[in-house]
Design an enzyme around this catalytic site. Structure first.
Site, PDB file in Angstrom:
ATOM      1  N   ARG A  42      14.573  19.511  43.654  1.00 46.45           N
ATOM      2  CA  ARG A  42      13.534  19.042  42.737  1.00 46.45           C
ATOM      3  C   ARG A  42      13.297  17.527  42.840  1.00 46.45           C
ATOM      4  NH1 ARG A  42      13.705  23.886  40.292  1.00 46.45           N
ATOM      5  NH2 ARG A  42      15.323  24.515  38.806  1.00 46.45           N
ATOM      6  N   LYS A  57      13.766  12.676  32.904  1.00 43.75           N
ATOM      7  CA  LYS A  57      14.642  13.726  33.413  1.00 43.75           C
ATOM      8  C   LYS A  57      14.898  13.485  34.892  1.00 43.75           C
ATOM      9  CE  LYS A  57      14.888  18.642  34.223  1.00 43.75           C
ATOM     10  NZ  LYS A  57      14.303  19.942  33.919  1.00 43.75           N
ATOM     11  N   SER A 103      24.434  21.101  31.140  1.00 41.88           N
ATOM     12  CA  SER A 103      25.456  22.117  31.410  1.00 41.88           C
ATOM     13  C   SER A 103      26.606  21.588  32.271  1.00 41.88           C
ATOM     14  CB  SER A 103      24.796  23.321  32.082  1.00 41.88           C
ATOM     15  OG  SER A 103      24.151  22.941  33.282  1.00 41.88           O
ATOM     16  N   ARG A 105      21.287  26.611  35.855  1.00 39.03           N
ATOM     17  CA  ARG A 105      20.440  27.353  36.801  1.00 39.03           C
ATOM     18  C   ARG A 105      20.952  28.771  37.014  1.00 39.03           C
ATOM     19  NH1 ARG A 105      18.987  22.377  40.960  1.00 39.03           N
ATOM     20  NH2 ARG A 105      17.835  21.183  39.392  1.00 39.03           N
ATOM     21  N   LYS A 143      17.760  12.769  30.112  1.00 41.71           N
ATOM     22  CA  LYS A 143      18.517  13.928  30.598  1.00 41.71           C
ATOM     23  C   LYS A 143      18.818  13.793  32.079  1.00 41.71           C
ATOM     24  CE  LYS A 143      17.795  18.739  31.646  1.00 41.71           C
ATOM     25  NZ  LYS A 143      16.924  19.861  31.632  1.00 41.71           N
ATOM     26  N   CYS A 175      10.236  27.196  35.959  1.00 42.52           N
ATOM     27  CA  CYS A 175      11.316  27.472  36.930  1.00 42.52           C
ATOM     28  C   CYS A 175      11.945  28.849  36.771  1.00 42.52           C
ATOM     29  CB  CYS A 175      12.370  26.367  36.918  1.00 42.52           C
ATOM     30  SG  CYS A 175      13.248  26.196  35.372  1.00 42.52           S
ATOM     31  N   CYS A 211       8.608  25.429  30.885  1.00 43.43           N
ATOM     32  CA  CYS A 211       8.782  25.129  32.314  1.00 43.43           C
ATOM     33  C   CYS A 211       8.614  26.422  33.089  1.00 43.43           C
ATOM     34  CB  CYS A 211      10.167  24.550  32.571  1.00 43.43           C
ATOM     35  SG  CYS A 211      10.364  23.961  34.277  1.00 43.43           S
TER      36      CYS A 211
HETATM   37  C1  PBG Z   1      14.224  22.648  34.158  1.00 43.81           C
HETATM   38  C2  PBG Z   1      15.424  22.501  33.295  1.00 43.81           C
HETATM   39  C3  PBG Z   1      16.674  22.065  33.739  1.00 43.81           C
HETATM   40  C4  PBG Z   1      17.531  22.104  32.630  1.00 43.81           C
HETATM   41  C5  PBG Z   1      16.768  22.511  31.542  1.00 43.81           C
HETATM   42  N1  PBG Z   1      15.465  22.757  31.973  1.00 43.81           N
HETATM   43  C6  PBG Z   1      17.132  21.508  35.002  1.00 43.81           C
HETATM   44  C7  PBG Z   1      16.736  22.001  36.294  1.00 43.81           C
HETATM   45  O1  PBG Z   1      16.946  23.190  36.608  1.00 43.81           O
HETATM   46  O2  PBG Z   1      16.250  21.199  37.072  1.00 43.81           O
HETATM   47  C8  PBG Z   1      18.975  21.755  32.699  1.00 43.81           C
HETATM   48  C9  PBG Z   1      19.785  21.919  31.478  1.00 43.81           C
HETATM   49  C10 PBG Z   1      21.245  21.946  31.699  1.00 43.81           C
HETATM   50  O3  PBG Z   1      21.748  21.761  32.832  1.00 43.81           O
HETATM   51  O4  PBG Z   1      21.959  22.156  30.724  1.00 43.81           O
HETATM   52  N2  PBG Z   1      13.328  23.490  33.699  1.00 43.81           N
END
Ligand code: PBG
Length: 346
Positions: free
Chosen positions: A239, A213, A296, A223, A270, A138, A136
């Site tokens: 998002r 997701k 998380s 994050r 997820k 991000c 990803c």
């Molecule tokens: C996006 C990504 C996210 C998580 C893993 N990969 C979410 C996001 O920021 O939108 C979240 C995992 C977690 O909260 O444990 N690349």
């Protein structure tokens, strides 16, 4: 007398033996031995996947608020962590690489940092572990979005993003990842990554797609860990335009079928705790292995309650894992994987 279960009374009437058995099977719950023998759902630590964060440019590992026991590791501390995890019985991992602030860019991405960590891990531990790696953008962009934005900053450009994701997936697979896991929610990235892998003789590298997701409030601690919260000063502040809307369960089915048909080996739901209905529907409908990501914020809810003395964290997580298995999950990404063996034995 009325019963909550439809036709319950008529079943009882027709089968008087039920009275002797005890309608609610209480005899079968009277001690741990018989409870062991009659389980319908089990969780093994072998089904758990531990998330790892490795961060460029930090000199000491850092804790992550809300998810105690998981760290932002340095390349060095990461190797020690994996050693300890293997000793504790963890063999499956998902790695998140976080480029340092000076290495972030919004168009030209460099995947070397994470690729180097993958190479080191696989050289050191080889087939003792299964390493999946999150794909990803991000953590690589300065604005924190999972893709390349247009100049006005109001939407993600799908084709340019998918091109970069395919390069990223290929770089990680070439570095030795057993599995690449696109979490960006762009359209068509699974087939682009599959094609890049196949063209480069990486036909054995798996794809685990974050196929369902949702745009969720439960990603907060992650994050912070990945330094990837969307920049609040640009137009696109969240998002919601690319991650799924929790009022539309049908999109979870559509996107999961699509990713399956594009060649994903493992699909995913997820977050999971508030999405068990979707997990159940998807696992009934699509004949693919399903992962769930116990994210998380969900993990942190249990930890925060435990900190207040309201519940037992370990037992809370174990109960949540069982709900996920019951709803059809094959594997669980959880920040508690490194305690899984211990907790499940207790
Ligand atoms: C996006 C990504 C996210 C998580 C893993 N990969 C979410 C996001 O920021 O939108 C979240 C995992 C977690 O909260 O444990 N690349």
């Amino acid at each position: 007398m009325t019963h909550p279960i439809p036709n319950f009374q008529s079943i009882v009437n027709r089968t008087p033996g039920n009275y002797r058995r005890g309608i609610g099977n209480r005899r079968l719950r009277q001690n741990p031995h018989v409870r062991d023998l009659t389980r319908q759902v089990t969780v093994s630590h072998k089904e758990l996947i531990q998330a790892l964060f490795v961060v460029e440019g930090i000199t000491e590992k850092e804790s992550i608020p809300g998810i105690p026991g998981t760290f932002r590791d340095t390349p060095d501390s990461l190797l020690h962590q994996i050693e300890a995890d293997l000793e504790a019985g963890v063999t499956k991992f998902i790695l998140f690489g976080v480029p340092g602030p000076t290495f972030k860019d919004n168009h030209n991405f460099n995947f070397d940092f994470t690729a180097n960590q993958i190479e080191t891990i696989k050289k050191r531990f080889g087939d003792d572990l299964w390493l999946s790696v999150d794909v990803c953008l991000c953590a690589s962009t300065t604005h924190g979005h999972c893709g390349v934005l247009n100049d006005a900053g109001d939407h993600v450009i799908n084709p340019e993003t998918v091109e970069s994701l395919a390069k990223m997936g290929l770089a990680y697979a070439q570095a030795g990842a057993d599995c690449v896991a696109p979490s960006d929610m762009m359209d068509g990235r699974v087939s682009a990554i599959r094609q890049a892998l196949d063209e480069n003789s990486l036909g054995r590298t798996m794809i685990m797609s974050y196929s369902a997701k949702f745009s969720s409030r439960f990603y907060g601690p992650f994050r912070v860990a990945c330094d990837s919260a969307p920049d609040a000063t640009i137009k696109l502040t969240d998002r919601a335009t690319y991650q799924l809307d929790y009022t539309r369960p049908q999109d979870a089915l559509l996107c999961s079928w699509r990713d399956y048909e594009e060649g994903a080996d493992i699909l995913m739901v997820k977050p999971v705790v508030h999405y068990l209905d979707i997990l159940k529907t998807l696992t009934d409908e699509i004949p693919a292995p399903f992962a769930v990501y116990y994210v998380s914020g969900e993990h942190a809810c249990v930890e925060a309650s435990a900190e207040k003395g309201l519940i037992d964290a370990a037992q809370g997580h174990v109960e949540a894992w069982h709900a996920m298995k019951r709803a059809g999950a094959n594997m669980i990404i959880t920040y508690g994987a490194r305690y899984g063996k211990k907790w499940l034995e207790e």
